[in-house]
Design a protein around this motif. Structure first.
Motif, short mmCIF file in Angstrom:
data_model
loop_
_atom_site.label_atom_id
_atom_site.label_comp_id
_atom_site.label_asym_id
_atom_site.label_seq_id
_atom_site.Cartn_x
_atom_site.Cartn_y
_atom_site.Cartn_z
N VAL A 24 0.84 -1.20 0.00
CA VAL A 24 0.00 0.00 0.00
C VAL A 24 0.87 1.25 0.00
CG1 VAL A 24 -1.71 1.31 1.32
CG2 VAL A 24 -1.88 -1.19 1.19
N VAL A 25 1.88 1.26 0.86
CA VAL A 25 2.77 2.42 0.96
C VAL A 25 3.65 2.53 -0.27
CG1 VAL A 25 4.63 3.47 2.31
CG2 VAL A 25 2.75 2.32 3.47
N ARG A 26 4.10 1.40 -0.77
CA ARG A 26 4.96 1.39 -1.97
C ARG A 26 4.25 2.08 -3.14
NH1 ARG A 26 6.06 -4.09 -2.35
NH2 ARG A 26 8.09 -3.94 -1.31
N ALA A 27 2.97 1.87 -3.27
CA ALA A 27 2.21 2.45 -4.38
C ALA A 27 2.05 3.96 -4.24
CB ALA A 27 0.82 1.80 -4.47
N SER A 31 8.28 9.40 -6.35
CA SER A 31 9.59 9.47 -7.00
C SER A 31 10.16 8.07 -7.20
CB SER A 31 10.55 10.31 -6.14
OG SER A 31 11.88 10.14 -6.55
N GLN A 32 10.58 7.78 -8.43
CA GLN A 32 11.20 6.49 -8.71
C GLN A 32 12.53 6.33 -7.99
OE1 GLN A 32 10.00 3.74 -10.43
NE2 GLN A 32 8.11 4.93 -10.23
N THR A 37 15.42 3.49 -3.50
CA THR A 37 16.15 3.53 -2.24
C THR A 37 15.40 2.78 -1.14
OG1 THR A 37 17.15 5.66 -2.82
CG2 THR A 37 17.14 5.05 -0.48
N TYR A 38 14.11 3.07 -0.99
CA TYR A 38 13.33 2.49 0.09
C TYR A 38 12.99 1.02 -0.16
CZ TYR A 38 12.52 7.21 1.97
OH TYR A 38 12.67 8.46 2.51
N SER A 91 14.90 5.89 7.15
CA SER A 91 14.02 6.73 6.33
C SER A 91 12.86 5.92 5.77
CB SER A 91 14.82 7.37 5.19
OG SER A 91 15.79 8.26 5.68
N ALA A 92 13.14 4.69 5.32
CA ALA A 92 12.08 3.84 4.79
C ALA A 92 11.05 3.50 5.86
CB ALA A 92 12.69 2.56 4.20
N LEU A 93 11.52 3.22 7.08
CA LEU A 93 10.61 2.91 8.18
C LEU A 93 9.80 4.14 8.58
CD1 LEU A 93 12.85 0.56 10.30
CD2 LEU A 93 10.49 0.06 9.63
N ARG A 94 10.44 5.30 8.64
CA ARG A 94 9.71 6.52 9.00
C ARG A 94 8.65 6.86 7.97
NH1 ARG A 94 14.52 10.55 11.35
NH2 ARG A 94 14.99 9.29 13.22
N PHE A 95 8.97 6.64 6.70
CA PHE A 95 7.98 6.87 5.64
C PHE A 95 6.78 5.97 5.84
CE2 PHE A 95 6.07 6.39 1.49
CZ PHE A 95 6.22 7.63 0.88
N LEU A 96 7.04 4.70 6.12
CA LEU A 96 5.96 3.73 6.32
C LEU A 96 5.10 4.11 7.53
CD1 LEU A 96 6.14 -0.08 5.99
CD2 LEU A 96 5.28 0.86 8.12
N TYR A 97 5.74 4.43 8.65
CA TYR A 97 4.97 4.75 9.85
C TYR A 97 4.26 6.09 9.76
CZ TYR A 97 6.60 0.70 12.50
OH TYR A 97 6.82 -0.58 12.95
N ARG A 98 4.81 7.01 8.99
CA ARG A 98 4.11 8.29 8.80
C ARG A 98 2.80 8.07 8.07
NH1 ARG A 98 8.08 10.76 6.98
NH2 ARG A 98 7.70 10.73 4.73
N HIS A 99 2.81 7.17 7.10
CA HIS A 99 1.56 6.85 6.40
C HIS A 99 0.61 6.08 7.32
CE1 HIS A 99 2.09 8.17 2.17
NE2 HIS A 99 3.36 8.17 2.52
#
Length: 319
Positions: A24-27, A31-32, A37-38, A91-99
């Motif tokens: 869900v978050v990946r979609a 930015s490619q 990176t994530y 950063s990848a984890l923070r992005f996921l948890y922010r969503h």
């Protein structure tokens, strides 16, 4: 007790597992470059924590995951002890948890990723290159490989504009303003700008687009076949140059070194404000209010370019 009526009524749906929520978050990643990176770290999370619910990992477990990413990072001269991999994992984890917060799956105070620090970045080993080395690199690009015209165009584009790789790959035929010798660059952080280029580079970009069938809205930079180039063209170019020039391979020189080279020259000859504008850097709050008043305009950037290339530019401010 610090409990409000709203807390008592706060009934949230069951948190999904990592395997359920990461797609869900990946979609949602626009930015490619960010996705590349994530995604490496999200795949690790899917493999190791796939069946766990996203609220279950503790601060200690996330710290361990960060350190594992650092230890398993590919080692070369530019990795700086895996710090980049550890930073990207957090950063990848923070992005996921922010969503997850935005979706109402966890409370902000329950976000464990915000309590785990990113490793401090080490100073970059990149630097500006002397003119003699730039000439050697250009000679190899022009005399080896299956498409010297493309490779020399790439080198000139990056040397003139100091653009990033993403900016070059995002360039389209309709981003060329031939009359004013400007190209429109879109780079990381969704920042965009008009960047002056020399008449020679503009003519080469237009010729390349016509010859290789790039239509408006399409990617401009293409192979002989008409297929758009990717980041792999850069990787292959620098691998090939490194086989001819041992110092390129030993120092792990890449296209980003040309950005360092050009911006260093601009700063030394035209000052910090012009170099900042030339680079497309945003103003930082930590710089105070002064940059607002001394911001360089595009005519000053054009003058720096004209001096660098030895070609007149229609927007260059004559002093």
């Amino acid at each position: 007790m610090g409990i409000t009526p709203a807390d008592l009524l706060d009934i949230r749906p069951a948190a999904p597992t990592f395997a359920e929520y990461i797609p869900v978050v990946r979609a949602r990643v626009a930015s490619q470059a960010t996705l590349r990176t994530y995604n490496t770290h999200w795949k690790r999370l899917e493999h190791e924590w796939g069946t766990r619910r996203i609220h279950e990992p503790t601060q200690g477990e996330i710290t361990t995951m960060r350190d594992t990413a650092r230890q398993s990072a590919k080692r070369d001269r530019n990795t700086r002890d895996g710090r980049g991999a550890a930073e990207a994992m957090i950063s990848a984890l923070r992005f996921l948890y922010r969503h997850a917060e935005n979706d109402g799956l966890i409370r902000p105070g329950d976000n464990p990723a915000t309590r785990v620090a990113k490793p401090r970045r080490a100073p970059s080993t990149r630097r500006g290159l002397p003119l003699e080395q730039i000439a050697e690199i250009t000679r190899v690009a022009a005399t080896t490989g299956n498409d010297p015209d493309l490779d020399t165009l790439l080198l000139r584009l990056h040397a003139e504009t100091a653009c990033r790789r993403g900016g070059a790959l995002g360039l389209r035929p309709d981003d060329l303003d031939e009359g004013n010798c400007l190209i429109f660059l879109r780079e990381k952080g969704k920042k965009s700008r008009w960047q002056p280029v020399s008449p020679t580079l503009m003519a080469n970009l237009l010729h390349h687009a016509r010859e290789r069938g790039a239509r408006p809205g399409d990617q401009l930079l293409r192979y002989h076949s008409g297929k758009p180039i990717t980041r792999r063209r850069y990787d292959g170019l620098w691998t090939r140059i490194g086989l001819e020039l041992s110092w390129v391979e030993k120092q792990q020189i890449s296209i980003h070194w040309l950005r360092h080279t050009t911006l260093k020259w601009v700063e030394r000859n035209f000052g910090f404000a012009v170099a900042r504008a030339y680079a497309g850097h945003a103003e930082s709050k930590s710089d105070g209010a002064t940059p607002t008043y001394v911001r360089a305009d595009i005519d000053e950037v054009a003058l720096a370019l004209a001096t660098l290339t030895g070609e007149p530019h229609p927007l260059a401010l004559v002093t």
